[in-house]
Design an enzyme around this catalytic site. Sequence first.
Site, PDB file in Angstrom:
ATOM      1  N   TYR A 130      -1.168  -8.776  -1.823  1.00 17.62           N
ATOM      2  CA  TYR A 130      -2.100  -9.119  -2.902  1.00 17.62           C
ATOM      3  C   TYR A 130      -3.144 -10.053  -2.295  1.00 17.62           C
ATOM      4  CZ  TYR A 130       1.383  -7.560  -6.355  1.00 17.62           C
ATOM      5  OH  TYR A 130       2.256  -6.818  -7.095  1.00 17.62           O
ATOM      6  N   THR A 156      -2.336  -3.643  -2.642  1.00 20.81           N
ATOM      7  CA  THR A 156      -2.163  -3.266  -4.044  1.00 20.81           C
ATOM      8  C   THR A 156      -3.480  -3.506  -4.779  1.00 20.81           C
ATOM      9  OG1 THR A 156       0.203  -3.675  -4.071  1.00 20.81           O
ATOM     10  CG2 THR A 156      -0.923  -3.769  -6.176  1.00 20.81           C
ATOM     11  N   LYS A 219      -2.649   1.091  -2.513  1.00 21.82           N
ATOM     12  CA  LYS A 219      -1.658   1.438  -3.534  1.00 21.82           C
ATOM     13  C   LYS A 219      -2.222   1.178  -4.921  1.00 21.82           C
ATOM     14  CE  LYS A 219       2.989  -0.151  -4.956  1.00 21.82           C
ATOM     15  NZ  LYS A 219       2.684  -0.683  -6.284  1.00 21.82           N
ATOM     16  N   HIS A 243       1.953   1.094 -10.811  1.00 21.96           N
ATOM     17  CA  HIS A 243       2.727  -0.157 -10.797  1.00 21.96           C
ATOM     18  C   HIS A 243       3.978  -0.038 -11.684  1.00 21.96           C
ATOM     19  CE1 HIS A 243       1.723  -4.178  -8.995  1.00 21.96           C
ATOM     20  NE2 HIS A 243       2.808  -4.506  -9.653  1.00 21.96           N
TER      21      HIS A 243
END
Length: 331
Positions: A130, A156, A219, A243
Amino acid sequence: MAMVCLSDFEAYAKKYLPKIAWDFFAAGADDCSTRDENILAYKRIRFRPRMLRDVSVMDIRTKLLGTEISFPVGIAPTGFHQLAWPDGEKSTARAAKAMNTCYIASTYSTCTLEEISAAAPGGLRWFQLYIHRNRAVSQQLVQRAEALGFQGLVLTADLPYTGKRRDDVRNGFRLPPHMTLKNLEGAFEVCKMSLLDPSVTWNDIYWLRSLTHLPIIIKGILTKEDAELAVRHGVQGIIVSNHGGRQLDGGPATIDALVEVVEAVQGRVEVYLDGGIRKGSDVLKALALGAKCVFIGRPALWGLAYKGEEGLQDVLRILQDEFCLSMALAG
């Protein structure tokens, strides 16, 4: 009780984990419709099985960015594994290595990258990132992961803010006092607001590429437009992911989004998927629709909750056996 399928592990985890931990792992956003749709969507997909094909020998190995794994199921990044098992991510890393597959370690691990690395030397590991407001923290994490031999960087993209997970709000979820986000200890005294950086854009992929030689996998992609942008910005892989239904409720099931992403990238980068995999036949459906590999999130945590690394190996073995059988029966 004999553990025959993944829902047996789910039932065990629900029964034996503390409620606050179970609710955290199980949570979806809002009404949980996307979380549930991830699973339901597989049930609507049908095989066209072919008969009288010689299926006496099957090879289920595949490669992720050139590295061979024993079968096309890896472990998706999920946080806080110590909520499921005392050894946390160390057990996850050992199980992945024992089964010769890929484990994506989360930024929000309850073990350090160093501990994860030392637990299973030589295993195939990617690091999930992140990007935080304090960019220096993210930069250090990337460089630590590369130095420790992690082989891919998974950015992500679907978490500029945390989705509303009602049970966590009701439970006032927080980590127990003896657990911490080990990789971020001491990093955030300077930063009292939300730690995540909601200003991240596609241009930040260039910034990441300037920090590391690792391949970048993005992702959280669910549309052909974003798949195109990912390729244009030089990523090496895409994980089609919502997610686990924990972010935007009302988005597509990942298996439904997979088709347009695969069509858009036309083999220029590898495409993987997570969300809703519960049987070996689900793995085969994802591969038939163009995924190179799938990653499991919640089922990995259920395996840990059952018996640590041994339980997680059981989960992977069941998926492996079911995948083989489905391949054979589908011809």
